[in-house]
Design an enzyme around this catalytic site. Structure first.
Site, PDB file in Angstrom:
ATOM      1  N   LYS A   1       2.393  -2.703   6.277  1.00  0.00           N
ATOM      2  CA  LYS A   1       2.712  -2.619   4.575  1.00  0.00           C
ATOM      3  C   LYS A   1       4.044  -2.197   4.489  1.00  0.00           C
ATOM      4  O   LYS A   1       4.685  -2.682   3.313  1.00  0.00           O
ATOM      5  CB  LYS A   1       1.357  -1.709   4.267  1.00  0.00           C
ATOM      6  CG  LYS A   1      -0.008  -2.459   4.152  1.00  0.00           C
ATOM      7  CD  LYS A   1      -0.025  -3.767   3.488  1.00  0.00           C
ATOM      8  CE  LYS A   1      -1.343  -4.264   3.370  1.00  0.00           C
ATOM      9  NZ  LYS A   1      -1.462  -5.426   2.327  1.00  0.00           N
TER      10      LYS A   1
ATOM     11  N   TYR B   1      -1.571  -0.711  10.305  1.00  0.00           N
ATOM     12  CA  TYR B   1      -1.996  -0.835   8.947  1.00  0.00           C
ATOM     13  C   TYR B   1      -0.633  -0.349   7.935  1.00  0.00           C
ATOM     14  O   TYR B   1       0.103  -1.158   7.356  1.00  0.00           O
ATOM     15  CB  TYR B   1      -2.937  -0.374   8.148  1.00  0.00           C
ATOM     16  CG  TYR B   1      -3.289  -0.671   6.706  1.00  0.00           C
ATOM     17  CD1 TYR B   1      -3.843  -1.772   6.477  1.00  0.00           C
ATOM     18  CD2 TYR B   1      -2.776   0.298   5.666  1.00  0.00           C
ATOM     19  CE1 TYR B   1      -3.884  -1.920   4.859  1.00  0.00           C
ATOM     20  CE2 TYR B   1      -3.177   0.061   4.290  1.00  0.00           C
ATOM     21  CZ  TYR B   1      -3.469  -1.182   3.857  1.00  0.00           C
ATOM     22  OH  TYR B   1      -3.813  -1.191   2.669  1.00  0.00           O
TER      23      TYR B   1
ATOM     24  N   SER C   1       0.770  -1.146  -0.035  1.00  0.00           N
ATOM     25  CA  SER C   1      -0.223   0.045  -0.131  1.00  0.00           C
ATOM     26  C   SER C   1       1.075   1.272   0.060  1.00  0.00           C
ATOM     27  O   SER C   1       2.167   1.189   0.557  1.00  0.00           O
ATOM     28  CB  SER C   1      -0.949  -0.064   1.187  1.00  0.00           C
ATOM     29  OG  SER C   1      -1.440   1.311   1.384  1.00  0.00           O
TER      30      SER C   1
END
Length: 176
Positions: free
Chosen positions: A159, A155, A132
């Site tokens: 990533k 998150y 991402s």
């Protein structure tokens, strides 16, 4: 026939990726932990086979890879797509939530990659990791202004770790 494994294949990017592989003539092992959604997705895709797997569980990953090899005898590509998108600030992220994101998004990529290495070396196959922009650039405050989304701490970190895993795999395992 070539075989691809796509994790997180029950919906979204994973399902679209599985469809692309089928369109290219691959068999596709569709791995996901959401049994009902996975069964429905696999039933809708001629050439896709469901393999229930929680990528954060080392034994489940090893069993899934063994089952795929038993069906096809080969693995030509792994797409590490399974992920948890938990968009909470660090203040609102409990350790339990942090670990859930890390074990799926980062550990899952590691476990699946490690489990398929021998088969991929035989087929000269590839690993594709779905990361991402959050992992590369970090939080985007402009996206959160006036929203309740928050800053995706776990998150973004997971990533970012997946991006580094990808770089490590590419530089140490790619044929020269």
């Amino acid at each position: 026939m070539k075989m691809a494994i796509v994790t997180g294949a029950a919906r979204g990017i994973g399902l679209a990726t599985a469809r692309l592989f089928v369109d290219q003539g691959y068999q596709v092992a569709m791995a996901d932990r959401d049994v009902d959604a996975l069964d429905a997705a696999a039933a809708s895709l001629d050439g896709g086979t469901a393999f229930v797997c929680d990528v954060s569980d080392p034994a489940a990953v090893d069993n899934m890879v063994a089952a795929v090899l038993a069906v096809s005898g080969r693995i030509d590509c792994l797409v590490n797509n399974a992920g948890v998108a938990d968009f909470c600030s660090i203040e609102d992220t409990s350790f339990e939530r942090w670990r859930t994101v890390m074990t799926t998004n980062l550990d899952g990529g590691y476990l699946c990659s490690r489990a398929v290495l021998s088969a991929l070396k035989q087929s000269r196959g590839s690993i594709v990791n779905i990361a991402s922009i959050y992992g590369e650039k970090g939080p985007r405050w402009d996206l959160y202004a006036g929203t309740s989304i928050g800053n995706p701490a776990a998150y973004s970190v997971s990533k970012g770790g997946l991006i580094q895993l990808t770089r490590w795999l590419a530089t140490t395992l790619a044929p020269t």
